[in-house]
Design an enzyme around this catalytic site. Structure first.
Site, PDB file in Angstrom:
ATOM      1  N   ARG A 107      41.793  41.349  27.809  1.00  0.00           N
ATOM      2  CA  ARG A 107      40.916  40.170  27.869  1.00  0.00           C
ATOM      3  C   ARG A 107      40.365  40.001  26.455  1.00  0.00           C
ATOM      4  O   ARG A 107      39.569  40.819  25.984  1.00  0.00           O
ATOM      5  CB  ARG A 107      39.786  40.409  28.879  1.00  0.00           C
ATOM      6  CG  ARG A 107      38.802  39.255  29.037  1.00  0.00           C
ATOM      7  CD  ARG A 107      37.744  39.638  30.075  1.00  0.00           C
ATOM      8  NE  ARG A 107      36.687  38.664  30.181  1.00  0.00           N
ATOM      9  CZ  ARG A 107      36.649  37.655  31.037  1.00  0.00           C
ATOM     10  NH1 ARG A 107      37.666  37.486  31.873  1.00  0.00           N
ATOM     11  NH2 ARG A 107      35.626  36.821  31.079  1.00  0.00           N
ATOM     12  N   HIS A 134      43.843  31.337  31.214  1.00  0.00           N
ATOM     13  CA  HIS A 134      43.315  32.344  32.134  1.00  0.00           C
ATOM     14  C   HIS A 134      44.196  32.370  33.385  1.00  0.00           C
ATOM     15  O   HIS A 134      43.779  31.979  34.473  1.00  0.00           O
ATOM     16  CB  HIS A 134      41.870  31.982  32.498  1.00  0.00           C
ATOM     17  CG  HIS A 134      41.090  33.093  33.118  1.00  0.00           C
ATOM     18  ND1 HIS A 134      41.612  34.349  33.361  1.00  0.00           N
ATOM     19  CD2 HIS A 134      39.795  33.136  33.566  1.00  0.00           C
ATOM     20  CE1 HIS A 134      40.684  35.110  33.901  1.00  0.00           C
ATOM     21  NE2 HIS A 134      39.575  34.406  34.047  1.00  0.00           N
ATOM     22  N   GLN A 137      43.193  34.037  36.930  1.00  0.00           N
ATOM     23  CA  GLN A 137      42.227  33.284  37.715  1.00  0.00           C
ATOM     24  C   GLN A 137      42.911  32.210  38.550  1.00  0.00           C
ATOM     25  O   GLN A 137      42.607  32.029  39.733  1.00  0.00           O
ATOM     26  CB  GLN A 137      41.195  32.627  36.794  1.00  0.00           C
ATOM     27  CG  GLN A 137      40.165  31.781  37.528  1.00  0.00           C
ATOM     28  CD  GLN A 137      39.330  32.591  38.497  1.00  0.00           C
ATOM     29  OE1 GLN A 137      38.669  33.549  38.081  1.00  0.00           O
ATOM     30  NE2 GLN A 137      39.344  32.235  39.777  1.00  0.00           N
ATOM     31  N   ASP A 225      33.826  24.546  35.910  1.00  0.00           N
ATOM     32  CA  ASP A 225      33.563  25.812  35.219  1.00  0.00           C
ATOM     33  C   ASP A 225      32.287  25.620  34.414  1.00  0.00           C
ATOM     34  O   ASP A 225      31.755  24.511  34.298  1.00  0.00           O
ATOM     35  CB  ASP A 225      34.749  26.176  34.320  1.00  0.00           C
ATOM     36  CG  ASP A 225      34.718  27.628  33.851  1.00  0.00           C
ATOM     37  OD1 ASP A 225      33.821  28.378  34.287  1.00  0.00           O
ATOM     38  OD2 ASP A 225      35.580  28.001  33.034  1.00  0.00           O
ATOM     39  N   CYS A 266      35.253  29.476  39.016  1.00  0.00           N
ATOM     40  CA  CYS A 266      35.741  30.836  38.757  1.00  0.00           C
ATOM     41  C   CYS A 266      34.618  31.855  38.563  1.00  0.00           C
ATOM     42  O   CYS A 266      34.875  33.057  38.588  1.00  0.00           O
ATOM     43  CB  CYS A 266      36.689  30.837  37.562  1.00  0.00           C
ATOM     44  SG  CYS A 266      35.911  30.414  35.983  1.00  0.00           S
ATOM     45  N   ARG A 294      40.797  37.411  43.233  1.00  0.00           N
ATOM     46  CA  ARG A 294      41.217  37.911  41.923  1.00  0.00           C
ATOM     47  C   ARG A 294      41.903  39.267  42.080  1.00  0.00           C
ATOM     48  O   ARG A 294      42.946  39.530  41.470  1.00  0.00           O
ATOM     49  CB  ARG A 294      40.008  38.033  40.994  1.00  0.00           C
ATOM     50  CG  ARG A 294      39.480  36.737  40.429  1.00  0.00           C
ATOM     51  CD  ARG A 294      40.426  36.124  39.400  1.00  0.00           C
ATOM     52  NE  ARG A 294      40.678  37.018  38.296  1.00  0.00           N
ATOM     53  CZ  ARG A 294      39.884  37.162  37.238  1.00  0.00           C
ATOM     54  NH1 ARG A 294      38.772  36.447  37.144  1.00  0.00           N
ATOM     55  NH2 ARG A 294      40.195  37.979  36.251  1.00  0.00           N
TER      56      ARG A 294
END
Length: 308
Positions: A107, A134, A137, A225, A266, A294
């Site tokens: 990450r 991402h 996700q 988001d 998310c 996830r």
């Protein structure tokens, strides 16, 4: 070497197989203690390196627990603990880690770090997030939609807010899974043109609609988001709030989507900024199923990377 770097770089059949595998693993765990090992232990005797140059809650916990459920072990490393791209080249770090572990999840900030790590690693590398995408996700989001509403192919997804890295991966997924996507937000925060064009080239409809009410009409899924990053300066935060306030997902906006539309975020969320608590805790919301998924989606990704 089967790296999982982006949804648009992974074959459609493989993506579908991961979603189906994730749902099967989740179903198999029903009624069992959360910490119990899976009946199958595909990661038994495997070591997985989890590298975090950016802070994380869901990515760290979901990968860590997922590896342990499948019988493996994790080594969690932060950017401060490593010389990744500082005292040592990324290529050399990749070569060294490959001698110790069976799988690497990273990450990070710059996409180039991920790509260089994958280029020189002798073990699979998974994109846990970059500033540009991402994918893990969105695999969880596809899983969540389909367990609630069935196949996402042909559905209308609306992204409201900032055309950020998560939005980019939704565009990747639109092209691969065959759903339409409408972006609604200020022009200055539009998603990358290259990702819009790529999705359109695969036969799906990608629309840009500045009016959020028009955008959500007929929506099967509405997604948003955070408006600001934890690293943004105060001046940037204020500017973002001014730009994005018209695109808040609230009960009024959701009333223009389909009656059975789902809402996703998310997380982490700034409640009553990008989305109201009434929506986040309301009947359309599946945000906590999304967070749980996830783990299940990433377990499927790891198994695919290891050829299992």
């Amino acid at each position: 070497m089967k790296h999982f770097l982006d949804i648009n770089k992974t074959e459609v059949a493989d993506l579908r197989g991961m979603i189906d595998s994730a749902l099967a693993m989740k179903t198999a765990r029903l009624g069992r203690p959360k910490g119990a090992l899976d009946d199958e232990q595909p990661l038994k005797d495997h070591m997985v390196a989890l590298i975090f140059e950016k802070p994380s809650t869901r990515t760290r916990v979901s990968f860590d627990v997922g590896v342990r459920q499948m019988g493996g072990q994790t080594m969690v490393l932060s950017g401060k603990e490593m010389q990744l791209g500082h005292g040592e080249t990324i290529a050399d770090t990749a070569r060294v880690l490959s001698r110790y572990v069976d799988l690497i999840m990273i990450r990070t900030f710059e996409e180039q770090v991920l790509l260089e790590l994958a280029e020189y690693a002798d073990v699979p590398v998974i994109n846990g997030l970059t500033d540009r995408s991402h994918p893990c996700q969105i695999m969880a989001d596809i899983l969540t939609y389909e367990e609630h509403r069935g196949p996402i192919t042909g559905k209308k997804v609306v992204w409201s807010g900032d055309g950020n890295n998560v939005c980019s991966s939704f565009l990747h997924a639109a092209g691969q899974f065959g759903f339409d996507l409408t972006f609604t937000g200020p022009a200055v925060l539009d998603p990358e043109d290259v990702f819009v064009a790529e999705a359109r080239s695969k036969g799906v409809t990608v629309s840009i609609e500045r009016d959020p009410v028009k955008a959500v009409e007929g929506a099967d899924l509405v997604v948003t988001d955070t408006w600001v990053s934890m690293h943004d300066a105060q001046s940037a935060r204020e500017r973002r709030h001014n730009q994005l306030r018209p695109y808040q997902v609230n009960e009024e906006l959701m009333s223009h989507a389909k009656p059975d539309a789902l809402f996703m975020h998310c997380l982490p969320a700034h409640r009553d900024e990008e989305a109201t608590s009434a929506v986040m805790d309301g009947p359309h919301s599946v945000i906590f199923d999304e967070a749980e998924n996830r783990m299940h989606a990433q377990k499927a990704v790891m198994r695919w990377c290891l050829g299992q």
